[in-house]
Design an enzyme around this catalytic site. Structure first.
Site, mmCIF file in Angstrom:
data_model
loop_
_atom_site.group_PDB
_atom_site.id
_atom_site.type_symbol
_atom_site.label_atom_id
_atom_site.label_comp_id
_atom_site.label_asym_id
_atom_site.label_seq_id
_atom_site.Cartn_x
_atom_site.Cartn_y
_atom_site.Cartn_z
ATOM 1 N N TYR A 92 11.169 8.733 0.933
ATOM 2 C CA TYR A 92 11.082 7.646 -0.052
ATOM 3 C C TYR A 92 11.720 7.948 -1.404
ATOM 4 O O TYR A 92 11.731 7.082 -2.282
ATOM 5 C CB TYR A 92 9.607 7.256 -0.246
ATOM 6 N N HIS A 97 4.309 -4.638 8.882
ATOM 7 C CA HIS A 97 4.256 -4.539 10.342
ATOM 8 C C HIS A 97 2.965 -5.095 10.935
ATOM 9 O O HIS A 97 2.794 -5.086 12.158
ATOM 10 C CB HIS A 97 4.413 -3.068 10.757
ATOM 11 N N HIS A 139 12.848 -2.463 1.978
ATOM 12 C CA HIS A 139 12.239 -1.196 2.413
ATOM 13 C C HIS A 139 13.110 -0.060 1.927
ATOM 14 O O HIS A 139 14.333 -0.087 2.106
ATOM 15 C CB HIS A 139 12.093 -1.137 3.939
ATOM 16 N N LEU A 140 12.476 0.928 1.320
ATOM 17 C CA LEU A 140 13.212 2.082 0.818
ATOM 18 C C LEU A 140 13.893 2.827 1.962
ATOM 19 O O LEU A 140 15.055 3.231 1.861
ATOM 20 C CB LEU A 140 12.251 3.030 0.096
ATOM 21 N N SER A 141 13.147 3.048 3.022
ATOM 22 C CA SER A 141 13.665 3.798 4.166
ATOM 23 C C SER A 141 14.328 2.844 5.158
ATOM 24 O O SER A 141 14.066 1.631 5.131
ATOM 25 C CB SER A 141 12.527 4.559 4.853
ATOM 26 N N ASP A 144 1.893 -15.711 5.927
ATOM 27 C CA ASP A 144 1.417 -17.087 5.722
ATOM 28 C C ASP A 144 1.402 -17.446 4.242
ATOM 29 O O ASP A 144 1.717 -18.583 3.869
ATOM 30 C CB ASP A 144 0.026 -17.265 6.319
ATOM 31 N N ASN A 178 8.157 -5.415 -1.067
ATOM 32 C CA ASN A 178 8.061 -4.310 -0.126
ATOM 33 C C ASN A 178 6.582 -4.245 0.228
ATOM 34 O O ASN A 178 5.769 -3.715 -0.544
ATOM 35 C CB ASN A 178 8.536 -2.988 -0.741
ATOM 36 N N ARG A 216 13.236 4.912 12.328
ATOM 37 C CA ARG A 216 11.920 5.543 12.354
ATOM 38 C C ARG A 216 11.117 5.077 13.580
ATOM 39 O O ARG A 216 11.682 4.571 14.543
ATOM 40 C CB ARG A 216 11.213 5.256 11.028
ATOM 41 N N ALA A 239 3.217 -0.818 4.774
ATOM 42 C CA ALA A 239 2.740 -0.901 6.156
ATOM 43 C C ALA A 239 2.287 -2.308 6.543
ATOM 44 O O ALA A 239 2.315 -2.659 7.738
ATOM 45 C CB ALA A 239 1.604 0.095 6.361
ATOM 46 N N ARG A 268 7.589 0.499 13.286
ATOM 47 C CA ARG A 268 8.147 0.021 12.013
ATOM 48 C C ARG A 268 9.327 -0.933 12.232
ATOM 49 O O ARG A 268 9.912 -1.440 11.279
ATOM 50 C CB ARG A 268 8.617 1.205 11.152
ATOM 51 N N PRO A 289 0.802 -1.223 0.000
ATOM 52 C CA PRO A 289 0.000 0.000 0.000
ATOM 53 C C PRO A 289 0.836 1.276 0.000
ATOM 54 O O PRO A 289 1.883 1.355 0.635
ATOM 55 C CB PRO A 289 -0.816 -0.106 1.294
ATOM 56 N N ASN A 290 0.309 2.238 -0.742
ATOM 57 C CA ASN A 290 0.854 3.598 -0.850
ATOM 58 C C ASN A 290 2.125 3.701 -1.679
ATOM 59 O O ASN A 290 2.596 4.799 -1.957
ATOM 60 C CB ASN A 290 1.072 4.232 0.544
ATOM 61 N N ARG A 310 5.044 10.961 -2.646
ATOM 62 C CA ARG A 310 4.831 10.619 -1.232
ATOM 63 C C ARG A 310 6.105 10.867 -0.429
ATOM 64 O O ARG A 310 7.117 10.180 -0.647
ATOM 65 C CB ARG A 310 4.456 9.140 -1.137
ATOM 66 N N GLU A 350 12.996 -9.219 1.321
ATOM 67 C CA GLU A 350 12.167 -8.114 1.813
ATOM 68 C C GLU A 350 12.947 -6.809 1.628
ATOM 69 O O GLU A 350 14.121 -6.736 2.000
ATOM 70 C CB GLU A 350 11.872 -8.361 3.301
HETATM 71 C C1 DQA Z 1 8.283 1.101 3.756
HETATM 72 C C2 DQA Z 1 8.373 1.311 5.268
HETATM 73 C C3 DQA Z 1 7.034 1.055 5.920
HETATM 74 O O1 DQA Z 1 7.113 1.248 7.321
HETATM 75 C C4 DQA Z 1 5.983 2.004 5.352
HETATM 76 O O2 DQA Z 1 4.714 1.723 5.914
HETATM 77 C C5 DQA Z 1 5.934 1.991 3.877
HETATM 78 C C6 DQA Z 1 7.181 1.947 3.138
HETATM 79 C C7 DQA Z 1 9.606 1.479 3.046
HETATM 80 O O3 DQA Z 1 9.742 1.107 1.888
HETATM 81 O O4 DQA Z 1 10.458 2.140 3.640
HETATM 82 O O5 DQA Z 1 4.870 2.095 3.274
HETATM 83 O O6 DQA Z 1 8.034 -0.269 3.507
#
Ligand code: DQA
Length: 144
Positions: free
Chosen positions: A24, A82, A102-104, A89, A76, A109, A79, A113, A11-12, A19, A100
């Site tokens: 990001y 978490h 994550h950009l950040s 599963d 990725n 943070r 959210a 997270r 998501p997002n 964003r 896995e």
């Molecule tokens: C994220 C980190 C997550 O905590 C956050 O909810 C995201 C992006 C990242 O790529 O850093 O949506 O997965």
């Protein structure tokens, strides 16, 4: 060598580019996906990308990967990382190795997270390298 790599974005992540660019980056999701396809093609592999804002759709896509010759997943989960036992599963059920991403750097943070439902069953985890994290994960997958 992995030939068919699926990149899943949660998501997002469709909002990348606009964003919170300080967190990001400025690249859009399309920029990232196109670059991954170029890198995969250069190795004679295929890299498909899928994004959804919906947990069940991500679960459905992971389940489908067991039937479409996917041999590596890069995820990725945003959210859902978490919160989602269901995505964990599904990844465990299909038994396709995954990285896995994550950009950040989630560890710099908020504490919510810091926990991932996915990390314990991932082959590896890449955090904080921005869009390059996807490329690093892809190059790793291509070397398997
Ligand atoms: C994220 C980190 C997550 O905590 C956050 O909810 C995201 C992006 C990242 O790529 O850093 O949506 O997965």
């Amino acid at each position: 060598m992995a030939q068919n790599i699926l990149v899943l974005h949660g998501p997002n992540l469709n909002l990348l580019g606009t964003r919170e660019p300080d967190v990001y980056g400025h690249q859009t999701l399309a920029d990232i996906n196109e670059h991954l396809q170029v890198v995969a093609s250069a190795s004679g592999a295929q890299c498909l990308a899928y994004q959804s804002n919906h947990e069940g759709e991500l679960v459905d896509r992971i389940q489908a990967s067991a039937r479409d010759n996917t041999d590596y997943i890069i995820i990725n989960a945003g959210a859902y990382t978490h919160t989602s036992v269901a995505i964990r599963d599904a990844l465990a059920a299909v038994r396709i190795p995954f990285v896995e991403v994550h950009l950040s750097n989630v560890y710099q943070r908020e504490t919510f997270r810091h926990h991932s439902y996915l990390s314990a069953i991932a082959k590896g985890v890449i955090v904080g390298l921005g869009a390059y994290g996807y490329e690093a994960a892809l190059r790793f997958a291509l070397a398997q």
